[in-house]
Design an enzyme around this catalytic site. Structure first.
Site, mmCIF file in Angstrom:
data_model
loop_
_atom_site.group_PDB
_atom_site.id
_atom_site.type_symbol
_atom_site.label_atom_id
_atom_site.label_comp_id
_atom_site.label_asym_id
_atom_site.label_seq_id
_atom_site.Cartn_x
_atom_site.Cartn_y
_atom_site.Cartn_z
ATOM 1 N N HIS A 285 0.859 -1.195 0.000
ATOM 2 C CA HIS A 285 0.000 0.000 0.000
ATOM 3 C C HIS A 285 0.890 1.238 0.000
ATOM 4 C CE1 HIS A 285 -3.394 2.475 0.364
ATOM 5 N NE2 HIS A 285 -3.845 2.173 1.561
ATOM 6 N N HIS A 324 -2.022 -1.963 -11.399
ATOM 7 C CA HIS A 324 -2.827 -1.499 -10.281
ATOM 8 C C HIS A 324 -4.075 -2.364 -10.212
ATOM 9 C CE1 HIS A 324 -5.190 1.197 -7.707
ATOM 10 N NE2 HIS A 324 -4.045 1.775 -7.376
ATOM 11 N N ASP A 380 2.961 5.319 -7.855
ATOM 12 C CA ASP A 380 4.172 5.090 -7.069
ATOM 13 C C ASP A 380 5.456 5.147 -7.894
ATOM 14 O OD1 ASP A 380 2.814 4.483 -4.556
ATOM 15 O OD2 ASP A 380 2.101 2.691 -5.577
#
Length: 446
Positions: A285, A324, A380
């Site tokens: 996460h 994702h 990210d």
């Protein structure tokens, strides 16, 4: 937004009279058919309970590990279309908010449902700014951590400890109390984060400067040394503001689900937020951008990228920062962050890992292996490079995620509290363990 009641039929209805807004289920074990109402493209799981093989049967349940196809709530906060690469807060495209808004304005939007007027934003900003200071005893609490304690562990513990300072936070059904805790949480989160960072460096804490913007004040508490007055660099200040906007909320992700689940017990918002931070701590996460940097460091040079990609295809390693659970298209946040990255690099110097990252992205976007699997860069992939260039150690990356996500967590928590259909979270299970057994005395056990 309630759904109609359940209906049961043991005989298939005539096609002409069958409602188009129902789902007909035939149980081949019994031959019975059931009409289940469809509302907003969903059926209620409890409506499956009527499907039984006999009077002693508990009833049908759905099995959905990790809630991959289960809606646990009705929400009006964040909309995501993963196939189209769409992210909206309260209907506003993330691209427009990142370009035109500020984090505090976006936080107001998430919590109140509408963009603030000039007067409302001024009032909102004043209240947040005047709740940035923390009790001196909290400083002592932070001093109790070892110098190399992980900042996220310090954040979890300190935010939870706030519940012992603000007893009125337990009055969660009071609108005034919730408003006050919202000011406190959003205001104090950057302060606690900055103090945790300074503690790991053995540097004295820097108190908030309420004359600065929200991100500017955070930079002040992080990096101020001997200056009489800290003046944040506008490029870094704006970059941090944009990153905060992009991370403010993301629908029913792991930590949002946690704050709703923990909050459903009617615990105070500090304890619930601490639980959400703990969920964010995990590498799947909030720690994902740290894993991207570790991957780029492992690759080492641009020349080694093709060999690394081959290892990805054989399943030996993972290509971090790609793909994702929700997005099956280019993460809209990744496009914005890539642009912000270049602005930061222009000021701070190009991150030496950038060329490796760009080569990974180029190959992945052209290679059928990744294209067929819809593995595109996610949020990210570039954030770690930006944070590293700004001078943050990798241990601070998830902390920088937690600060802006606070507004989203509180919005999710409050929406859950005010939803009359919500109860304390209590999922069902499928029990496959042993049946009743008699206790065996110690001397008779083999």
């Amino acid at each position: 937004m309630s759904s109609p009641g359940s209906t049961t039929s043991t005989v298939k209805p005539d096609a002409a009279s069958k409602s188009r807004e129902t789902l007909t289920i035939t149980d081949n074990r019994t031959g019975k058919s059931y009409d289940v109402p469809i509302t907003h493209g969903t059926i209620r799981a409890v409506d499956l309970r009527q499907i039984k093989t006999g009077p002693d049967d508990f009833g049908m349940m759905s099995y959905d590990p990790a809630y991959t196809n289960t809606a646990s709530c009705i929400s009006r906060i964040t909309y995501i279309d993963g196939d189209q690469g769409i992210l909206r807060y309260r209907g506003y495209p993330i691209e427009e908010l990142a370009e035109k808004s500020t984090y505090l304005e976006t936080a107001y939007l998430l919590l109140h449902g509408e963009l603030p007027t000039e007067t409302q934003l001024k009032d909102w900003t004043w209240h947040i700014s005047h709740h940035t200071f923390i009790h001196e005893s909290i400083k002592k609490f932070l001093d109790g951590f070892h110098y190399d304690a992980h900042p996220m562990g310090m954040m979890i513990s300190t935010i939870a400890a706030l519940s012992t300072f603000y007893h009125d936070a337990k009055d969660i059904l009071s609108e005034e109390s919730r408003r006050k805790q919202t000011y406190r949480l959003i205001g104090k989160m950057p302060t606690i984060a900055a103090f945790a960072y300074r503690h790991t460096l053995g540097m004295p804490f820097v108190y908030p400067d309420n004359e600065l913007s929200y991100p500017g004040n955070f930079l002040n508490m992080l990096f101020r040394t001997t200056e009489t007055r800290y003046r944040p660099n506008p490029t870094l200040e704006r970059a941090l503001d944009v990153l905060f906007i992009l991370h403010a909320d993301h629908e029913q992700n792991c930590s949002a689900n946690v704050i709703r689940g923990v909050g459903s017990s009617h615990v105070d918002p500090y304890s619930a937020t601490a639980a959400a931070i703990a969920a964010l701590y995990g590498p799947l996460h909030g720690g994902a951008n740290e894993e991207v940097l570790r991957m780029l460091l492992e690759i080492g040079t641009v020349q080694k990228v093709p060999d690394f990609i081959k290892r990805v295809k054989t399943g030996e390693v993972k290509l971090m920062g790609f793909g994702h659970r929700i997005y099956k298209n280019y993460d809209p946040r990744a496009r914005i962050i890539k642009r912000v990255a270049y602005e930061v690099f222009e000021l701070m110097g190009k991150n030496p890992l950038l060329e490796i990252a760009l080569e990974c992205e180029r190959i992945a976007l052209e290679d059928d292996y990744f294209v067929k699997r819809k593995l595109y860069p996610n949020v990210d992939f570039y954030t770690g490079l930006i944070y590293q260039s700004m001078g943050f150690p990798m241990t601070m990356f998830p902390v920088l995620f937690a600060i802006p996500r606070t507004s989203g967590w509180i919005a999710q928590w409050q929406e859950m509290l005010l939803d009359p259909e919500q109860k304390i979270a209590r999922p069902r299970q499928i029990y496959l363990g042993r049946d009743t057994r008699d206790y065996v005395p110690m001397e008779k056990r083999l």
